[in-house]
Scaffold this motif. Structure first.
Motif, short mmCIF file in Angstrom:
data_model
loop_
_atom_site.label_atom_id
_atom_site.label_comp_id
_atom_site.label_asym_id
_atom_site.label_seq_id
_atom_site.Cartn_x
_atom_site.Cartn_y
_atom_site.Cartn_z
N ASP A 1 -30.62 10.16 -7.90
CA ASP A 1 -31.73 10.11 -8.85
C ASP A 1 -31.21 10.45 -10.25
O ASP A 1 -31.35 11.57 -10.73
CB ASP A 1 -32.82 11.11 -8.44
CG ASP A 1 -34.06 11.00 -9.29
OD1 ASP A 1 -34.20 10.01 -10.03
OD2 ASP A 1 -34.90 11.93 -9.22
N PRO A 2 -30.58 9.48 -10.94
CA PRO A 2 -29.97 9.77 -12.23
C PRO A 2 -30.97 10.17 -13.30
O PRO A 2 -30.62 10.90 -14.23
CB PRO A 2 -29.23 8.48 -12.60
CG PRO A 2 -29.81 7.42 -11.75
CD PRO A 2 -30.37 8.09 -10.54
N ASN A 3 -32.22 9.73 -13.21
CA ASN A 3 -33.22 10.10 -14.21
C ASN A 3 -33.48 11.61 -14.21
O ASN A 3 -33.84 12.17 -15.24
CB ASN A 3 -34.53 9.37 -13.98
CG ASN A 3 -34.42 7.90 -14.31
OD1 ASN A 3 -33.62 7.51 -15.16
ND2 ASN A 3 -35.22 7.08 -13.65
N ARG A 4 -33.32 12.25 -13.09
CA ARG A 4 -33.53 13.68 -13.00
C ARG A 4 -32.23 14.47 -13.09
O ARG A 4 -32.17 15.52 -13.71
CB ARG A 4 -34.23 14.00 -11.67
CG ARG A 4 -34.90 15.36 -11.71
CD ARG A 4 -35.57 15.69 -10.40
NE ARG A 4 -34.71 16.70 -9.79
CZ ARG A 4 -34.46 16.82 -8.51
NH1 ARG A 4 -35.00 16.01 -7.66
NH2 ARG A 4 -33.68 17.75 -8.06
N SER A 5 -31.17 13.97 -12.47
CA SER A 5 -29.93 14.74 -12.40
C SER A 5 -29.11 14.70 -13.69
O SER A 5 -28.43 15.67 -14.01
CB SER A 5 -29.08 14.27 -11.23
OG SER A 5 -28.75 12.91 -11.39
N ILE A 6 -29.18 13.60 -14.45
CA ILE A 6 -28.39 13.51 -15.70
C ILE A 6 -28.89 14.51 -16.74
O ILE A 6 -28.08 15.24 -17.30
CB ILE A 6 -28.41 12.08 -16.26
CG1 ILE A 6 -27.87 11.10 -15.24
CG2 ILE A 6 -27.69 12.00 -17.59
CD1 ILE A 6 -26.40 10.98 -15.16
N PRO A 7 -30.20 14.59 -17.05
CA PRO A 7 -30.63 15.62 -18.01
C PRO A 7 -30.30 17.04 -17.55
O PRO A 7 -29.96 17.89 -18.36
CB PRO A 7 -32.14 15.42 -18.11
CG PRO A 7 -32.37 14.01 -17.73
CD PRO A 7 -31.32 13.72 -16.69
N LYS A 8 -30.38 17.28 -16.25
CA LYS A 8 -30.04 18.60 -15.73
C LYS A 8 -28.55 18.89 -15.96
O LYS A 8 -28.17 20.00 -16.35
CB LYS A 8 -30.38 18.66 -14.24
CG LYS A 8 -30.19 20.01 -13.63
CD LYS A 8 -30.61 19.99 -12.16
CE LYS A 8 -30.34 21.32 -11.51
NZ LYS A 8 -30.68 21.31 -10.09
#
Length: 120
Positions: free
Chosen positions: A57-64
């Motif tokens: 889930d790059p939309n959630r994991s990248i900002p994190k």
């Protein structure tokens, strides 16, 4: 900023072509420890990019991950520089002799900090 960095690297490569990556210029023009650290930083950034590409889930994991990078930089780079700066006086004649050893120790700390979740 990226444009200016690439312009600078292009000028360096034209002026003095070397066999190797851009960290060779850091080693040659600044210091061997700087080139060593730049090489490892490049590798870690490439590793993070590949890992981000493989995330479920790059939309959630990248900002994190981006928020975690700021804290890691603050903790591991700035804190380590502060500690070394308080332990070693700037007038020490052996300071330049310890430069490669300090670079190795700092890189080990950064390596551990990059994946501290695995240690926990």
């Amino acid at each position: 900023m990226i444009y200016l960095l690439m312009q600078s690297l292009g000028k360096l490569a034209t002026y003095m072509p070397v066999a190797g990556s851009f960290h060779e210029y850091g080693s040659r023009f600044i210091s061997s420890s700087f080139g060593f650290a730049i090489g490892w930083n490049y590798w870690f950034n490439w590793d993070i990019t590949v890992t981000a590409g493989e995330a479920k889930d790059p939309n959630r994991s990248i900002p994190k991950a981006i928020n975690a990078i700021f804290l890691r930089i603050l903790l591991f780079y700035i804190f380590v520089i502060f500690i070394i700066g308080t332990l070693l006086p700037f007038t020490d004649p052996n300071l330049l002799k310890l430069e490669p050893i300090l670079a190795l120790i700092m890189c080990i700390i950064v390596i551990i900090g990059q994946n501290y979740e695995a240690l926990i």
